[in-house]
Design a protein around this motif. Structure first.
Motif, short mmCIF file in Angstrom:
data_model
loop_
_atom_site.label_atom_id
_atom_site.label_comp_id
_atom_site.label_asym_id
_atom_site.label_seq_id
_atom_site.Cartn_x
_atom_site.Cartn_y
_atom_site.Cartn_z
N THR A 28 21.31 42.70 53.37
CA THR A 28 21.48 41.25 53.41
C THR A 28 22.05 40.75 52.08
O THR A 28 21.96 41.44 51.06
N LYS A 29 22.61 39.54 52.11
CA LYS A 29 23.09 38.90 50.88
C LYS A 29 21.94 38.71 49.90
O LYS A 29 22.08 38.92 48.69
N GLU A 30 20.77 38.35 50.40
CA GLU A 30 19.61 38.12 49.54
C GLU A 30 19.19 39.39 48.80
O GLU A 30 18.84 39.35 47.62
N GLN A 31 19.25 40.52 49.50
CA GLN A 31 18.91 41.79 48.85
C GLN A 31 19.94 42.17 47.79
O GLN A 31 19.59 42.67 46.73
N ARG A 32 21.20 41.91 48.09
CA ARG A 32 22.24 42.16 47.09
C ARG A 32 22.02 41.27 45.88
O ARG A 32 22.05 41.72 44.74
N ASP A 33 21.77 39.99 46.11
CA ASP A 33 21.56 39.05 45.01
C ASP A 33 20.35 39.44 44.17
O ASP A 33 20.39 39.38 42.94
N GLU A 34 19.27 39.88 44.83
CA GLU A 34 18.08 40.31 44.10
C GLU A 34 18.38 41.55 43.26
O GLU A 34 17.98 41.65 42.09
N ALA A 35 19.11 42.50 43.82
CA ALA A 35 19.47 43.72 43.09
C ALA A 35 20.31 43.38 41.86
O ALA A 35 20.09 43.92 40.77
#
Length: 168
Positions: free
Chosen positions: A130-137
């Motif tokens: 997800t975009k959220e997981q990419r952003d968190e990473a």
């Protein structure tokens, strides 16, 4: 790939879930690929600056796994797990990377190794669920900078290996 048609829509559909990191390494492609695929090399360079890696299990084949712990400079241990999903030596590696085999947040990476004269361009293309997981990473774990540092460590390791080989 063309900039129009299905390819473009597929790219735009996943762009917000991806990171791409590349580096030119002053060493032959076969050596760079070997350093990325043999456990005897990985422990010397894998991870961002200040990290060390301890391998529990390693089997480099499609469906094989690399089970390891990254030890952070602050003493924190990070459980890691990779399975190889595609291998095309010495050109391409595809993998799935998470904390464990069943990690729902695991991400997919494709690494390409392209000759550039006597050097090698390595590109690491990572897609998160997800975009959220990419952003968190990217924001919490500094994934882009950590990836750049990891490729820098690889470059230093293989260029030193080339130098030693030339001298010995």
């Amino acid at each position: 790939m063309s900039a129009t048609g299905q390819g473009a829509s597929a790219e735009s559909a996943t762009a917000d879930r991806e990171t791409v990191i590349s580096r030119i390494i002053d060493a032959p492609r076969e050596l760079v690929f070997e350093a990325f695929t043999e456990v005897r090399h990985l422990s010397h360079w894998w991870g961002p600056e200040g990290f060390t890696t301890a391998t529990r299990a390693f089997e480099f084949r499609v469906g094989g796994e690399w089970d390891f712990v990254m030890h952070g400079p602050d003493g924190t241990d990070y459980q890691e797990w990779i399975t190889w999903t595609e291998l095309a030596p010495p050109e391409r590696i595809a993998l799935r990377h998470g904390e464990t085999r069943d990690d729902p947040n695991a991400f997919e990476s494709v690494l390409t190794f392209e000759p550039e004269g006597t050097a090698t361009r390595i590109e690491m293309h990572t897609q998160f669920p997800t975009k959220e997981q990419r952003d968190e990473a990217v924001e919490k774990y500094h994934a882009i900078e950590a990836g750049r540092q990891t490729l820098s460590n690889l470059a230093a390791y293989v260029t030193e290996t080339v130098r030693k080989g030339a001298e010995g």
